[in-house]
Design a protein around this motif. Structure first.
Motif, mmCIF file in Angstrom:
data_model
loop_
_atom_site.group_PDB
_atom_site.id
_atom_site.type_symbol
_atom_site.label_atom_id
_atom_site.label_comp_id
_atom_site.label_asym_id
_atom_site.label_seq_id
_atom_site.Cartn_x
_atom_site.Cartn_y
_atom_site.Cartn_z
ATOM 1 N N THR A 120 0.830 -1.210 0.000
ATOM 2 C CA THR A 120 0.000 0.000 0.000
ATOM 3 C C THR A 120 0.857 1.249 0.000
ATOM 4 O OG1 THR A 120 -1.724 -1.210 1.179
ATOM 5 C CG2 THR A 120 -1.850 1.199 1.228
ATOM 6 N N GLU B 261 2.374 1.766 -3.474
ATOM 7 C CA GLU B 261 1.373 2.227 -4.442
ATOM 8 C C GLU B 261 1.021 3.700 -4.197
ATOM 9 O OE1 GLU B 261 0.117 0.990 -7.225
ATOM 10 O OE2 GLU B 261 1.264 -0.852 -7.012
ATOM 11 N N LEU B 262 0.913 4.097 -2.938
ATOM 12 C CA LEU B 262 0.640 5.511 -2.632
ATOM 13 C C LEU B 262 1.787 6.396 -3.103
ATOM 14 C CD1 LEU B 262 -0.924 5.181 0.936
ATOM 15 C CD2 LEU B 262 -2.106 5.850 -1.175
ATOM 16 N N GLN C 51 3.788 5.780 -5.549
ATOM 17 C CA GLN C 51 3.772 5.833 -7.010
ATOM 18 C C GLN C 51 2.911 6.990 -7.510
ATOM 19 O OE1 GLN C 51 2.495 2.064 -8.623
ATOM 20 N NE2 GLN C 51 4.584 1.532 -9.174
ATOM 21 N N GLY C 52 1.851 7.290 -6.781
ATOM 22 C CA GLY C 52 0.978 8.388 -7.170
ATOM 23 C C GLY C 52 1.659 9.742 -7.126
ATOM 24 N N ARG D 186 3.738 8.160 -13.224
ATOM 25 C CA ARG D 186 3.239 6.951 -12.549
ATOM 26 C C ARG D 186 1.909 7.290 -11.898
ATOM 27 N NH1 ARG D 186 7.333 2.963 -11.996
ATOM 28 N NH2 ARG D 186 5.544 1.618 -11.644
ATOM 29 N N LEU E 172 -1.280 5.709 -8.995
ATOM 30 C CA LEU E 172 -1.747 4.710 -8.040
ATOM 31 C C LEU E 172 -2.753 3.839 -8.776
ATOM 32 C CD1 LEU E 172 -2.790 5.358 -4.407
ATOM 33 C CD2 LEU E 172 -4.051 3.797 -5.846
ATOM 34 N N ASP E 173 -2.458 2.563 -8.896
ATOM 35 C CA ASP E 173 -3.320 1.653 -9.642
ATOM 36 C C ASP E 173 -3.942 0.649 -8.676
ATOM 37 O OD1 ASP E 173 -4.512 -0.186 -11.305
ATOM 38 O OD2 ASP E 173 -2.744 -0.556 -12.540
ATOM 39 N N LEU F 289 -2.541 -2.881 -6.674
ATOM 40 C CA LEU F 289 -2.696 -3.119 -5.236
ATOM 41 C C LEU F 289 -3.414 -4.448 -4.993
ATOM 42 C CD1 LEU F 289 -2.070 -1.837 -2.522
ATOM 43 C CD2 LEU F 289 -4.249 -0.656 -2.651
#
Length: 119
Positions: free
Chosen positions: A80, A83-84, A86-87, A92, A94-95, A99
């Motif tokens: 998590t 992924e956060l 990446q945003g 890039r 958040l996908d 996740l």
């Protein structure tokens, strides 16, 4: 190469490798059009391996009562967080699919380990 004999070092090194891969700027990671399942399969595999390594590492700590659950929880939190992050990286995003794929990898590792202990 004595460093990589420790389960703690193996798990930490693999976690670092995942972070480097997942936090590269957009365009640095090649994408193949029309093969979204391959990306998801890679996420499943990365987090399956990470969770297995975390389980092996955590099992060496006597004070932890449920190493499989702790390892799974750590892998999910790490997934998590990545992924956060990446945003925040240009190119890039958040996908939620990534996740979910990460979570599937963690779940497979936990289930495999749990059934292996019972059998």
């Amino acid at each position: 190469m004595r460093y990589f004999r420790s389960p703690h070092h193996q798990a930490a090194t693999f976690a670092l490798l995942i972070a480097v891969i997942m936090l590269l700027p957009g365009g640095a990671v090649p994408e193949v059009e029309g093969i979204d399942w391959a990306d998801k399969a890679i996420h499943v595999g990365l987090f399956l391996v990470l969770t297995v390594l975390l389980i092996r590492s955590i099992q060496t700590v006597d004070r932890i009562r449920w190493p499989v659950i702790v390892a799974g929880a750590l892998a999910l939190v790490y997934s998590t967080l990545l992924e956060l992050l990446q945003g925040l990286i240009p190119g890039r995003l958040l996908d939620p699919g990534d996740l979910l794929a990460n979570g599937v990898g963690v779940l497979i590792a936990v289930l495999l380990r749990s059934t292996a202990k019972q059998g």
